[in-house]
Design a protein around this motif. Structure first.
Motif, mmCIF file in Angstrom:
data_model
loop_
_atom_site.group_PDB
_atom_site.id
_atom_site.type_symbol
_atom_site.label_atom_id
_atom_site.label_comp_id
_atom_site.label_asym_id
_atom_site.label_seq_id
_atom_site.Cartn_x
_atom_site.Cartn_y
_atom_site.Cartn_z
ATOM 1 N N MET A 1 -14.237 -0.276 -6.069
ATOM 2 C CA MET A 1 -13.574 0.773 -6.815
ATOM 3 C C MET A 1 -12.842 1.696 -5.849
ATOM 4 S SD MET A 1 -15.202 3.184 -9.659
ATOM 5 C CE MET A 1 -14.091 3.262 -10.996
ATOM 6 N N ARG A 2 -11.659 2.105 -6.241
ATOM 7 C CA ARG A 2 -10.850 2.981 -5.403
ATOM 8 C C ARG A 2 -11.370 4.411 -5.479
ATOM 9 N NH1 ARG A 2 -4.718 1.371 -5.209
ATOM 10 N NH2 ARG A 2 -5.179 1.895 -3.137
ATOM 11 N N THR A 3 -11.310 5.072 -4.364
ATOM 12 C CA THR A 3 -11.649 6.491 -4.350
ATOM 13 C C THR A 3 -10.365 7.292 -4.481
ATOM 14 O OG1 THR A 3 -11.438 6.647 -1.964
ATOM 15 C CG2 THR A 3 -13.616 6.051 -2.826
ATOM 16 N N VAL A 4 -10.503 8.569 -4.727
ATOM 17 C CA VAL A 4 -9.331 9.423 -4.864
ATOM 18 C C VAL A 4 -8.522 9.404 -3.570
ATOM 19 C CG1 VAL A 4 -8.569 11.796 -5.219
ATOM 20 C CG2 VAL A 4 -10.446 10.876 -6.571
ATOM 21 N N LYS A 5 -9.201 9.305 -2.448
ATOM 22 C CA LYS A 5 -8.527 9.257 -1.153
ATOM 23 C C LYS A 5 -7.585 8.051 -1.067
ATOM 24 C CE LYS A 5 -10.225 7.538 2.613
ATOM 25 N NZ LYS A 5 -11.033 7.114 3.687
ATOM 26 N N ASP A 6 -7.948 6.936 -1.702
ATOM 27 C CA ASP A 6 -7.147 5.716 -1.655
ATOM 28 C C ASP A 6 -6.095 5.622 -2.753
ATOM 29 O OD1 ASP A 6 -8.638 4.823 0.519
ATOM 30 O OD2 ASP A 6 -10.103 3.844 -0.763
ATOM 31 N N ALA A 7 -6.074 6.594 -3.649
ATOM 32 C CA ALA A 7 -5.151 6.547 -4.781
ATOM 33 C C ALA A 7 -3.711 6.695 -4.296
ATOM 34 C CB ALA A 7 -5.482 7.664 -5.766
ATOM 35 N N PRO A 8 -2.764 6.099 -5.030
ATOM 36 C CA PRO A 8 -1.354 6.280 -4.651
ATOM 37 C C PRO A 8 -1.002 7.763 -4.638
ATOM 38 C CG PRO A 8 -1.567 4.622 -6.361
ATOM 39 C CD PRO A 8 -2.915 5.267 -6.210
ATOM 40 N N ARG A 9 -0.144 8.116 -3.713
ATOM 41 C CA ARG A 9 0.254 9.513 -3.573
ATOM 42 C C ARG A 9 1.661 9.687 -4.126
ATOM 43 N NH1 ARG A 9 1.158 12.356 2.102
ATOM 44 N NH2 ARG A 9 1.955 14.312 1.321
ATOM 45 N N HIS A 10 1.830 10.629 -5.019
ATOM 46 C CA HIS A 10 3.139 10.895 -5.607
ATOM 47 C C HIS A 10 3.845 11.964 -4.788
ATOM 48 C CE1 HIS A 10 6.098 12.615 -8.405
ATOM 49 N NE2 HIS A 10 6.174 11.373 -8.840
ATOM 50 N N ILE A 11 5.071 11.674 -4.378
ATOM 51 C CA ILE A 11 5.873 12.633 -3.626
ATOM 52 C C ILE A 11 7.123 12.917 -4.438
ATOM 53 C CG2 ILE A 11 7.160 13.046 -1.504
ATOM 54 C CD1 ILE A 11 5.160 11.122 -0.143
ATOM 55 N N LEU A 12 7.303 14.162 -4.824
ATOM 56 C CA LEU A 12 8.455 14.563 -5.620
ATOM 57 C C LEU A 12 9.656 14.793 -4.698
ATOM 58 C CD1 LEU A 12 9.542 15.351 -8.407
ATOM 59 C CD2 LEU A 12 8.822 17.687 -7.916
ATOM 60 N N CYS A 13 10.773 14.179 -5.039
ATOM 61 C CA CYS A 13 12.002 14.329 -4.248
ATOM 62 C C CYS A 13 13.047 15.033 -5.102
ATOM 63 C CB CYS A 13 12.531 12.963 -3.828
ATOM 64 S SG CYS A 13 11.398 12.052 -2.792
ATOM 65 N N GLN A 14 13.995 15.657 -4.460
ATOM 66 C CA GLN A 14 15.043 16.364 -5.195
ATOM 67 C C GLN A 14 16.203 15.460 -5.574
ATOM 68 O OE1 GLN A 14 16.302 19.981 -3.362
ATOM 69 N NE2 GLN A 14 14.236 20.767 -3.176
ATOM 70 N N ASP A 15 16.215 14.246 -5.066
ATOM 71 C CA ASP A 15 17.331 13.354 -5.288
ATOM 72 C C ASP A 15 16.823 11.923 -5.379
ATOM 73 O OD1 ASP A 15 19.440 11.465 -3.863
ATOM 74 O OD2 ASP A 15 20.569 13.146 -4.705
ATOM 75 N N GLU A 16 17.330 11.161 -6.327
ATOM 76 C CA GLU A 16 16.892 9.783 -6.514
ATOM 77 C C GLU A 16 17.198 8.915 -5.293
ATOM 78 O OE1 GLU A 16 18.788 11.479 -8.675
ATOM 79 O OE2 GLU A 16 17.767 11.462 -10.611
ATOM 80 N N ARG A 17 18.356 9.141 -4.686
ATOM 81 C CA ARG A 17 18.712 8.352 -3.498
ATOM 82 C C ARG A 17 17.678 8.561 -2.403
ATOM 83 N NH1 ARG A 17 24.548 10.629 -4.464
ATOM 84 N NH2 ARG A 17 23.227 12.433 -4.481
ATOM 85 N N SER A 18 17.309 9.821 -2.189
ATOM 86 C CA SER A 18 16.310 10.134 -1.159
ATOM 87 C C SER A 18 14.982 9.477 -1.483
ATOM 88 C CB SER A 18 16.112 11.647 -1.040
ATOM 89 O OG SER A 18 17.310 12.270 -0.664
ATOM 90 N N ALA A 19 14.586 9.493 -2.746
ATOM 91 C CA ALA A 19 13.298 8.913 -3.145
ATOM 92 C C ALA A 19 13.243 7.427 -2.815
ATOM 93 C CB ALA A 19 13.066 9.133 -4.640
ATOM 94 N N VAL A 20 14.301 6.695 -3.127
ATOM 95 C CA VAL A 20 14.303 5.253 -2.892
ATOM 96 C C VAL A 20 14.357 4.949 -1.393
ATOM 97 C CG1 VAL A 20 15.455 3.065 -3.385
ATOM 98 C CG2 VAL A 20 15.323 4.821 -5.153
ATOM 99 N N PHE A 21 15.160 5.691 -0.647
ATOM 100 C CA PHE A 21 15.214 5.459 0.803
ATOM 101 C C PHE A 21 13.920 5.887 1.492
ATOM 102 C CE2 PHE A 21 19.912 5.268 0.191
ATOM 103 C CZ PHE A 21 20.082 3.996 0.711
ATOM 104 N N MET A 22 13.243 6.919 0.972
ATOM 105 C CA MET A 22 11.933 7.308 1.520
ATOM 106 C C MET A 22 10.913 6.202 1.275
ATOM 107 S SD MET A 22 11.813 11.348 0.517
ATOM 108 C CE MET A 22 10.079 11.533 0.815
ATOM 109 N N ALA A 23 10.954 5.599 0.087
ATOM 110 C CA ALA A 23 10.041 4.493 -0.217
ATOM 111 C C ALA A 23 10.332 3.310 0.711
ATOM 112 C CB ALA A 23 10.181 4.083 -1.682
#
Length: 144
Positions: A1-23
């Motif tokens: 079972m996954r712990t909270v520490k291992d959960a995916p982390r959501h990072i809010l970006c101000q721009d869709e282009r930045s979000a995809v390139f950050m990923a």
């Protein structure tokens, strides 16, 4: 079972282009597949260059497009775009979720395609109305 520490982390970006390139950058540095999310319409268009770059560079990326509700398709909804048609030429796969019960299967297939063989970008369009439905427990298949 996954712990909270291992959960995916959501990072809010101000721009869709930045979000995809950050990923893309996360996937390159970590060696793990990355996930980015963009809204329908212009958000999907802004995500297109990042998905194309990830695919051409063999970077495992899953792009989630929060698409318009299914009843709005073909009615001239403001942010309606043919997501599958836009992304098929630049990614390994582009698919639209048709039923909420298929979500585990479609996500599993997306990660498998993004990381299998020559890694690349997989785009999933998720109609908004399906995201608010309850997942049918016993009828869901986790296998592709």
């Amino acid at each position: 079972m996954r712990t909270v520490k291992d959960a995916p982390r959501h990072i809010l970006c101000q721009d869709e282009r930045s979000a995809v390139f950050m990923a893309d950058c996360y996937a390159r540095l970590s060696g793990k597949p990355a996930v980015a999310e963009v809204p329908s319409g212009a958000g999907a268009l802004y995500g297109l260059p990042g998905a194309a770059e990830a695919n051409k560079s063999s970077v495992p990326l899953i792009l989630l497009v929060n698409d318009i509700p299914q009843p709005g398709v073909g009615r001239g909804t403001l942010t309606e775009l043919p997501v599958e048609e836009l992304f098929k030429p630049v990614g390994k796969r582009a698919e639209t979720l048709g039923h909420v019960g298929k979500m585990p299967e479609i996500l599993r297939r997306a990660f498998s395609e993004a990381t299998g063989g020559r890694p690349g970008a997989v785009v999933l369009a998720l109609p908004e109305d399906l995201l608010y439905q309850d997942m049918p427990g016993e009828a869901v298949s986790l296998y592709i």
